[in-house]
Motif scaffolding. Structure first.
Motif, short mmCIF file in Angstrom:
data_model
loop_
_atom_site.label_atom_id
_atom_site.label_comp_id
_atom_site.label_asym_id
_atom_site.label_seq_id
_atom_site.Cartn_x
_atom_site.Cartn_y
_atom_site.Cartn_z
N THR A 1 3.61 79.60 18.12
CA THR A 1 2.91 79.54 19.38
C THR A 1 3.86 79.85 20.51
O THR A 1 5.05 80.01 20.33
CB THR A 1 2.33 78.13 19.59
OG1 THR A 1 3.40 77.23 19.59
CG2 THR A 1 1.35 77.77 18.51
N CYS B 1 -2.52 79.21 32.11
CA CYS B 1 -3.20 78.82 30.86
C CYS B 1 -4.71 78.67 31.04
O CYS B 1 -5.48 79.08 30.17
CB CYS B 1 -2.61 77.52 30.32
SG CYS B 1 -0.88 77.65 29.77
N THR C 1 1.76 85.86 21.43
CA THR C 1 0.99 84.99 20.54
C THR C 1 -0.02 84.13 21.27
O THR C 1 -0.72 83.35 20.65
CB THR C 1 1.94 84.09 19.74
OG1 THR C 1 2.86 83.47 20.65
CG2 THR C 1 2.73 84.90 18.72
N CYS C 2 -0.07 84.21 22.59
CA CYS C 2 -1.09 83.49 23.33
C CYS C 2 -1.27 84.16 24.68
O CYS C 2 -0.55 85.09 25.04
CB CYS C 2 -0.73 82.01 23.49
SG CYS C 2 0.50 81.69 24.77
N TYR C 3 -2.22 83.68 25.44
CA TYR C 3 -2.58 84.31 26.71
C TYR C 3 -1.39 84.40 27.66
O TYR C 3 -1.11 85.46 28.23
CB TYR C 3 -3.73 83.53 27.36
CG TYR C 3 -4.17 84.11 28.68
CD1 TYR C 3 -5.05 85.19 28.72
CD2 TYR C 3 -3.71 83.58 29.88
CE1 TYR C 3 -5.45 85.74 29.93
CE2 TYR C 3 -4.10 84.12 31.10
CZ TYR C 3 -4.97 85.20 31.12
OH TYR C 3 -5.36 85.74 32.32
N ARG D 1 -8.15 85.65 19.64
CA ARG D 1 -7.01 84.73 19.65
C ARG D 1 -5.99 85.06 20.73
O ARG D 1 -5.60 84.21 21.51
CB ARG D 1 -6.33 84.71 18.28
CG ARG D 1 -5.09 83.84 18.22
CD ARG D 1 -4.58 83.65 16.81
NE ARG D 1 -5.55 82.94 15.98
CZ ARG D 1 -5.67 81.62 15.96
NH1 ARG D 1 -4.92 80.86 16.73
NH2 ARG D 1 -6.56 81.04 15.18
N ASN D 2 -5.51 86.28 20.79
CA ASN D 2 -4.46 86.60 21.74
C ASN D 2 -4.96 86.68 23.18
O ASN D 2 -4.20 86.50 24.12
CB ASN D 2 -3.76 87.91 21.37
CG ASN D 2 -2.79 87.73 20.21
OD1 ASN D 2 -2.65 86.63 19.70
ND2 ASN D 2 -2.14 88.80 19.82
N ALA E 1 -7.29 81.46 30.37
CA ALA E 1 -7.61 81.90 29.01
C ALA E 1 -8.99 81.44 28.56
O ALA E 1 -9.53 81.95 27.57
CB ALA E 1 -6.55 81.39 28.04
N ARG F 1 -0.45 73.43 13.03
CA ARG F 1 -0.25 73.72 14.44
C ARG F 1 0.79 72.77 15.04
O ARG F 1 1.64 73.19 15.83
CB ARG F 1 -1.56 73.60 15.21
CG ARG F 1 -1.44 73.91 16.69
CD ARG F 1 -1.13 75.37 16.95
NE ARG F 1 -2.22 76.23 16.51
CZ ARG F 1 -2.07 77.50 16.14
NH1 ARG F 1 -0.88 78.05 16.10
NH2 ARG F 1 -3.12 78.21 15.77
N CYS G 1 -6.27 81.11 24.72
CA CYS G 1 -5.18 80.16 24.48
C CYS G 1 -5.28 79.65 23.05
O CYS G 1 -6.35 79.26 22.59
CB CYS G 1 -5.29 79.01 25.47
SG CYS G 1 -4.30 77.56 25.03
N THR G 2 -4.14 79.66 22.35
CA THR G 2 -4.11 79.21 20.96
C THR G 2 -4.71 77.82 20.82
O THR G 2 -5.49 77.54 19.90
CB THR G 2 -2.65 79.19 20.47
OG1 THR G 2 -2.12 80.50 20.57
CG2 THR G 2 -2.55 78.70 19.04
N HIS G 3 -4.36 76.92 21.73
CA HIS G 3 -4.79 75.52 21.61
C HIS G 3 -6.25 75.35 21.99
O HIS G 3 -6.97 74.57 21.36
CB HIS G 3 -3.86 74.63 22.45
CG HIS G 3 -2.43 74.84 22.12
ND1 HIS G 3 -1.85 74.30 20.99
CD2 HIS G 3 -1.46 75.57 22.72
CE1 HIS G 3 -0.58 74.67 20.93
NE2 HIS G 3 -0.32 75.44 21.96
#
Length: 258
Positions: free
Chosen positions: A2, A72, A220-222, A98-99, A75, A192, A102-104
């Motif tokens: 992450t 964040c 890997t995230c926004y 996903r990308n 996202a 995670r 936000c991963t979470h």
């Protein structure tokens, strides 16, 4: 990894983080037509909810209570596009953005969708992850207060038990045929936590933007997207240290579904 878990060692001039055990909690609560999944850890606090009619997602609601980067919250837009989609396809469709999201947030929305289909009234996951002096990681997960998973992770792979040799990174693919669905869900939740826990080695307040620690990292995230990371300013003073304080996240939940 992450956005935070990619970096395990501070760079030149950066202070080390607190170290010690990382704690994370996920709470799933449901009421007719609405399923909520709330997550809090040292770095984040999100409340996500899916409104539905039993077959179709009517709305996705996301509250960014505490985030590491100022961007964040933006996202959430990607996941809000799930409105109007079939509930049974929601988790798969969420993974497709996903990308862009936000991963979470995505993790919690996917959990809310899955448990909406099961009409789960309440489920609690608690996790603690800590590296030992030999570098091996102990990762524990408690479900509704009872111990469920206890992993030893060496060089990125689980050692012992039914998941012996399974890579934490590749767990979704390698463990799918080894675990019952409820245990696979718990394993994904603990995965995670393992992947983000290394960020405790950093004092994030030393980095003005996500780009300052992520120039060489994949998006890997926004907030790590190339077009976002240099304006993803640090929300300073937002990190918590639950293990040092002797308490668990979500001790004060944001509320219950209505």
């Amino acid at each position: 990894m992450t956005a935070l878990g990619e970096v395990s060692e501070p760079g030149a001039g950066a202070r080390r983080g607190p170290g010690g055990a990382y704690r994370r909690c996920v709470r799933i609560t449901g009421a007719p037509g609405r399923q909520q999944a709330e997550m809090e850890d040292d770095f984040h606090h999100f409340v996500t909810a899916v409104r539905h009619d039993g077959g179709v997602i009517q709305a996705v609601e996301i509250e960014s209570v505490r985030t590491p980067w100022a961007t964040c919250f933006m996202a959430a837009r990607a996941l809000e596009t799930l409105a109007g989609q079939p509930l049974e396809a929601g988790a798969r469709l969420a993974a497709a953005v996903r990308n862009a999201g936000c991963t979470h947030m995505l993790d919690q929305v996917a959990l809310a969708i899955a448990h909406a289909a099961r009409a789960t009234p309440r489920l609690d996951y608690r996790m603690e992850v800590e590296a030992g002096p030999d570098g091996a990681i102990r990762a524990q997960l408690f479900r509704d207060g009872a111990p469920l998973l206890d992993w030893r992770v060496e060089q990125g792979a689980i050692v012992g038990g039914v998941l012996d040799g399974v890579s934490v990174t590749a767990l979704p693919r390698q463990a799918a045929d080894r675990l019952a669905p409820d245990l696979l869900e718990a394993a994904m939740v603990l995965r995670r936590a393992v992947r983000i826990s290394g960020a405790r080695s950093l004092d994030l307040d030393d980095f003005p933007t996500a780009g300052a620690i992520a120039k060489a990292q994949p998006a890997t995230c926004y907030s790590l997207l190339p077009e976002i990371r240099d304006r993803a300013h640090r929300n300073k003073g937002t990190m918590k240290n639950f293990s040092a304080e002797g308490r668990w996240p979500l001790a004060e939940a944001r509320g219950t579904p209505s």
